[in-house]
Design an enzyme around this catalytic site. Structure first.
Site, mmCIF file in Angstrom:
data_model
loop_
_atom_site.group_PDB
_atom_site.id
_atom_site.type_symbol
_atom_site.label_atom_id
_atom_site.label_comp_id
_atom_site.label_asym_id
_atom_site.label_seq_id
_atom_site.Cartn_x
_atom_site.Cartn_y
_atom_site.Cartn_z
ATOM 1 N N ASP A 158 -9.103 -5.344 -5.699
ATOM 2 C CA ASP A 158 -8.411 -3.906 -4.686
ATOM 3 C C ASP A 158 -8.873 -2.706 -5.506
ATOM 4 O O ASP A 158 -8.023 -2.784 -6.509
ATOM 5 C CB ASP A 158 -7.199 -4.428 -4.417
ATOM 6 C CG ASP A 158 -6.416 -3.482 -3.680
ATOM 7 O OD1 ASP A 158 -6.957 -2.504 -3.077
ATOM 8 O OD2 ASP A 158 -5.435 -3.695 -3.457
ATOM 9 N N SER A 175 0.774 -1.272 -0.067
ATOM 10 C CA SER A 175 0.096 -0.171 -0.100
ATOM 11 C C SER A 175 1.013 1.514 -0.039
ATOM 12 O O SER A 175 1.733 1.170 -0.778
ATOM 13 C CB SER A 175 -1.039 -0.023 1.173
ATOM 14 O OG SER A 175 -1.892 1.072 1.168
ATOM 15 N N HIS A 222 -7.657 -5.622 -0.559
ATOM 16 C CA HIS A 222 -6.611 -4.614 -0.503
ATOM 17 C C HIS A 222 -5.689 -5.415 0.812
ATOM 18 O O HIS A 222 -4.240 -5.512 0.682
ATOM 19 C CB HIS A 222 -6.566 -3.217 -0.125
ATOM 20 C CG HIS A 222 -5.542 -2.399 0.143
ATOM 21 N ND1 HIS A 222 -4.716 -2.340 -1.061
ATOM 22 C CD2 HIS A 222 -5.039 -1.462 0.973
ATOM 23 C CE1 HIS A 222 -3.504 -1.391 -0.685
ATOM 24 N NE2 HIS A 222 -3.956 -1.071 0.734
#
Length: 325
Positions: free
Chosen positions: A249, A191, A308
């Site tokens: 995601d 991320s 995610h």
């Protein structure tokens, strides 16, 4: 796990999509996608078992980056550390889970490499979320990256976050290479941590030169800059960069291309994960923004925030829940 920053950015994309006069439909039929830069529709190819296996160890180190500095420094973070194995020497670790996300530099004796790993966004810390929310494109630091052209622009928040740890990462890597007589560096993160890791790799490649082999494997990478940035990454890192995306995601298709963002090459896309957390369909996605991979996702209707966090491969997920120590 709830990500306020994802909700914020999803709202931006929703507004942009409604306001935008130009959109495109992906050939995979997965929806209307706001776009600006070049797009690939090249056919994907299945990853071999060996290629899939090469993703596991970077993912394990990325998971550990969500542990506390104390647990990482002592290499006592429970199962995430145990899965990597003993003998890892942490050269330095830092961060405050806020404006400075957790990171560490370590020697991995099994891979005979120095590892740099960065934590992603802490959804419970407003300062961490601010790093994501500063989405304006700003000039790349030409002092840090003298070979970049004047037109290269990057995500403002990502660059600021990178700058807070860049000197420490560089010094830790240089000490680790010298002390352990190795010439390989693995850079990883998830991320926000993935975005910082790519900038780290670019910096290390520029400073350390061709004598050091740098491999960058990141997960859930958001877009980090404009088309010129994507091209600069491709020219600098080439095939040594892999960014893994997971099913629906929404993070990899944020910030939107409509406001000038573009991914570099190197995407590996997970199409399906079984009940044991093992990826059952992983493909390589040629070119930038391949419409047969995450670029083809429809963020308004088919996104999954849960994707995610994971699992991505070998039942590895990311976030505080994945490494609570």
């Amino acid at each position: 796990m709830q990500y306020f920053s994802l909700i914020l950015l999803c709202g931006l994309v929703s507004y942009s999509a409604r306001a935008a006069p130009v959109t495109g439909t992906s050939p995979s039929g997965r929806g209307i996608v706001p776009r600006d830069g070049p797009t690939s529709d090249a056919a994907t190819s299945q990853l071999s078992a060996a290629q899939q296996s090469s993703l596991v160890r970077p993912a394990q180190f990325s998971r550990v980056a969500y542990c506390s500095s104390a647990a990482v420094t002592s290499w006592s973070c429970g199962p995430p550390c145990d899965d990597i194995g003993k003998g890892v020497e942490v050269i330095q670790a830092g961060g405050d889970d806020g404006l400075v996300p957790m990171y560490f530099v370590a020697h991995d004796p099994i891979a005979e490499s120095i590892v740099v790993a960065h934590q992603g966004t802490d959804p419970d810390n407003i300062l961490s979320i601010i790093n994501d929310a500063q989405i304006l494109l700003k000039d790349l630091n030409s002092t840090r990256f003298p070979s970049a052209g004047d037109s290269v622009k990057v995500h403002d928040g990502f660059q600021k976050t990178f700058e807070r740890t860049a000197d420490g990462v560089l010094s830790g890597v240089q000490r680790g290479l010298a002390a352990n007589n190795v010439n390989k560096v693995v850079v990883t993160g998830h991320s926000l941590g993935a975005a910082i890791a790519v900038m780290d790799a670019m910096m290390l490649k520029e400073i350390l030169g061709s004598s050091v082999e740098i491999t960058t494997t990141v997960f859930g990478l958001p877009r980090g800059g404009n088309e010129e940035w994507a091209n600069f990454v491709d020219q600098t890192l080439g095939s040594s960069l892999t960014h893994v995306t997971n099913q629906d995601d929404p993070v990899p298709i944020l910030p939107p291309r409509l406001i000038g963002y573009q991914h570099p090459q190197g995407e590996i896309h997970i199409n399906a994960v079984d009940g044991n957390g093992d990826a059952t369909d992983i493909v390589a996605c040629p070119g930038q923004e391949n419409e047969n991979c995450s670029e083809g996702n429809n963020i308004l209707f088919d996104h999954s925030v849960a994707n995610h966090a994971g699992p991505y491969i070998d039942n590895i997920s990311f976030g505080g829940d994945a490494c609570p120590l």
